[in-house]
Design a protein around this motif. Structure first.
Motif, PDB file in Angstrom:
ATOM      1  N   UNK A 103       0.804  -1.225   0.000  1.00 12.22           N
ATOM      2  CA  UNK A 103       0.000   0.000   0.000  1.00 12.22           C
ATOM      3  C   UNK A 103       0.835   1.272   0.000  1.00 12.22           C
ATOM      4  N   UNK A 104       2.125   1.173   0.225  1.00 10.88           N
ATOM      5  CA  UNK A 104       2.968   2.367   0.189  1.00 10.88           C
ATOM      6  C   UNK A 104       4.411   1.987  -0.080  1.00 10.88           C
ATOM      7  N   UNK A 105       5.153   2.959  -0.587  1.00  9.93           N
ATOM      8  CA  UNK A 105       6.611   2.848  -0.619  1.00  9.93           C
ATOM      9  C   UNK A 105       7.215   4.187  -0.234  1.00  9.93           C
ATOM     10  N   UNK A 106       8.524   4.162   0.027  1.00  2.85           N
ATOM     11  CA  UNK A 106       9.223   5.343   0.515  1.00  2.85           C
ATOM     12  C   UNK A 106      10.422   5.621  -0.370  1.00  2.85           C
ATOM     13  N   UNK A 107      10.618   6.894  -0.680  1.00  2.00           N
ATOM     14  CA  UNK A 107      11.819   7.346  -1.383  1.00  2.00           C
ATOM     15  C   UNK A 107      12.470   8.476  -0.581  1.00  2.00           C
ATOM     16  N   UNK A 108      13.650   8.868  -0.995  1.00  2.21           N
ATOM     17  CA  UNK A 108      14.241  10.070  -0.427  1.00  2.21           C
ATOM     18  C   UNK A 108      13.336  11.261  -0.734  1.00  2.21           C
ATOM     19  N   UNK A 109      13.348  12.253   0.132  1.00  2.00           N
ATOM     20  CA  UNK A 109      12.641  13.508  -0.131  1.00  2.00           C
ATOM     21  C   UNK A 109      13.680  14.552  -0.498  1.00  2.00           C
ATOM     22  N   UNK A 110      13.461  15.245  -1.606  1.00  2.00           N
ATOM     23  CA  UNK A 110      14.416  16.240  -2.087  1.00  2.00           C
ATOM     24  C   UNK A 110      13.735  17.598  -2.066  1.00  2.00           C
ATOM     25  N   UNK A 111      14.205  18.462  -1.217  1.00  2.00           N
ATOM     26  CA  UNK A 111      13.590  19.785  -1.045  1.00  2.00           C
ATOM     27  C   UNK A 111      14.214  20.769  -2.031  1.00  2.00           C
ATOM     28  N   UNK A 112      13.824  20.616  -3.293  1.00  2.00           N
ATOM     29  CA  UNK A 112      14.335  21.467  -4.360  1.00  2.00           C
ATOM     30  C   UNK A 112      13.160  21.922  -5.233  1.00  2.00           C
ATOM     31  N   UNK A 113      13.303  23.045  -5.931  1.00  2.00           N
ATOM     32  CA  UNK A 113      12.215  23.514  -6.796  1.00  2.00           C
ATOM     33  C   UNK A 113      11.994  22.577  -7.981  1.00  2.00           C
ATOM     34  N   UNK A 114      10.774  22.572  -8.479  1.00  2.00           N
ATOM     35  CA  UNK A 114      10.478  21.836  -9.705  1.00  2.00           C
ATOM     36  C   UNK A 114      10.697  22.755 -10.912  1.00  2.00           C
ATOM     37  N   UNK A 115      10.735  22.161 -12.077  1.00  2.00           N
ATOM     38  CA  UNK A 115      10.853  22.973 -13.297  1.00  2.00           C
ATOM     39  C   UNK A 115       9.675  23.927 -13.436  1.00  2.00           C
ATOM     40  N   UNK A 116       8.493  23.485 -13.034  1.00  2.00           N
ATOM     41  CA  UNK A 116       7.312  24.346 -13.122  1.00  2.00           C
ATOM     42  C   UNK A 116       7.478  25.586 -12.245  1.00  2.00           C
ATOM     43  N   UNK A 117       8.074  25.431 -11.069  1.00  2.00           N
ATOM     44  CA  UNK A 117       8.291  26.586 -10.195  1.00  2.00           C
ATOM     45  C   UNK A 117       9.040  27.697 -10.933  1.00  2.00           C
ATOM     46  N   UNK A 118      10.056  27.309 -11.678  1.00  2.00           N
ATOM     47  CA  UNK A 118      10.867  28.299 -12.390  1.00  2.00           C
ATOM     48  C   UNK A 118      10.150  28.801 -13.645  1.00  2.00           C
ATOM     49  N   UNK A 119       9.579  27.892 -14.420  1.00  2.00           N
ATOM     50  CA  UNK A 119       8.907  28.289 -15.665  1.00  2.00           C
ATOM     51  C   UNK A 119       7.764  29.256 -15.383  1.00  2.00           C
TER      52      UNK A 119
END
Length: 321
Positions: A103-119
């Motif tokens: 029902x779930x999996x875990x990945x690293x969390x990366x606190x960085x902007x997305x491309x949409x944020x900049x565009x």
């Protein structure tokens, strides 16, 4: 932070505790809901786990034990992590844990902007152009994961979808959209069956699924990944360009800024039939515009702005031939 119901909070707490035991963390690890699916609000969401040394993203799909959706994505992330090791500036989020219950999996969390944020938000056109260049490089690397094939282009599904939308929009929008649709139909007849490059694709390659790291681009959310024509991933990313202000002379026949499109292809080097790409871009912008004019759709402020921008770009695109 998004609100959780009592049942959702209880379930999320159990998931976080399961992962905490896996990493041998002591004490209660705080978490918050940072995303809830619009179409599957009751079953799909993403939590941010705030560990003492590292933060993680916990992706939930309560229907996944039956569909296998999350297990497939997790296995793919493992494979892509290995495939991207040879690239210095491209990678995917690293998978950390797959729950045996599915029902779930875990990945690293990366606190960085997305491309949409900049565009969407940057006032620096050169900075945005560099984002398109770097995104093209990342997508080139993804499309290199397995050998490409040739597949005959089939545009009918796009024009059929546009026709269906034309029946559900206000009269003045239908009148404006019909000549655009006729032009696309004429182009479709000329392009049908032309061999185009089919690759392993992201499947949902919009700018929110690509993070801007320090010297690297990081892809995420591969639930729609599959083999398909390369142009569809390219279209998904390039269409965010409509949020950039532009003079008509700076826009090409697809409705996209010439410079941003050119920058994307500085680093994306797989063969692409440009007339097919141009057709798909115009068709996608038209579909998006008509969808936002659907008589049963109530636009948010954001969507009203997007609808206005799409209309402006389409008028330029179809005036340019």
């Amino acid at each position: 932070m998004l609100a959780l119901t009592e049942d959702e909070h209880r379930r999320a707490t159990a998931f976080v505790e399961e992962f905490s035991r896996y990493v041998a963390a002591s004490g209660v690890i705080p978490f918050e809901c940072m995303y809830r699916s619009h179409d599957f609000a009751e079953t799909r969401m993403v939590l941010r786990i705030k560990g003492p040394k590292q933060h993680f993203a916990l992706k939930i799909d309560t229907a996944s034990p039956e569909t296998g959706r999350l297990q497939s994505e997790f296995d793919l992330l493992v494979r892509l992590t290995q495939a991207f090791e040879k690239h210095k500036a491209s990678r995917v989020v690293r998978p950390c844990y797959m729950s045996p219950r599915g029902m779930f999996f875990v990945t690293e969390f990366i606190d960085r902007p997305t491309c949409i944020d900049v565009i969407h938000n940057s006032t620096d056109d050169d900075q945005v152009a560099q984002i398109y260049r770097r995104a093209g490089a990342w997508l080139h690397d993804l499309h290199s994961v397995q050998p490409s094939k040739e597949y005959g282009f089939r545009p009918r599904w796009m024009t059929d979808g546009i026709h269906a939308l034309l029946t559900e929009v206000p009269h003045h929008i239908r009148n404006e959209g019909q000549p655009m649709t006729k032009k696309l139909e004429r182009d479709a007849l000329l392009l049908k069956g032309i061999p185009e490059t089919q690759v392993f694709s992201h499947g949902d390659f919009h700018g929110q699924n690509l993070l801007i790291g320090r010297g690297e681009m990081i892809g995420l959310d591969f639930t729609e990944a599959r083999e398909k024509l390369a142009v569809y991933d390219i279209v998904d990313f390039l269409k965010a360009d409509i949020f950039r202000d532009a003079t008509p002379s700076a826009v090409d026949r697809t409705g996209i800024l010439k410079h941003n499109k050119d920058m994307f292809f500085r680093r994306y080097r797989h063969p692409v039939h440009m007339e097919i790409l141009d057709f798909c871009l115009r068709a996608r912008l038209l579909k998006d515009w008509l969808s936002l004019w659907h008589i049963k759709h109530a636009c948010s402020t954001y969507e009203e702005d997007r609808r206005h921008r799409l209309g402006d770009r389409l008028r330029i695109a179809f005036q340019n031939g």
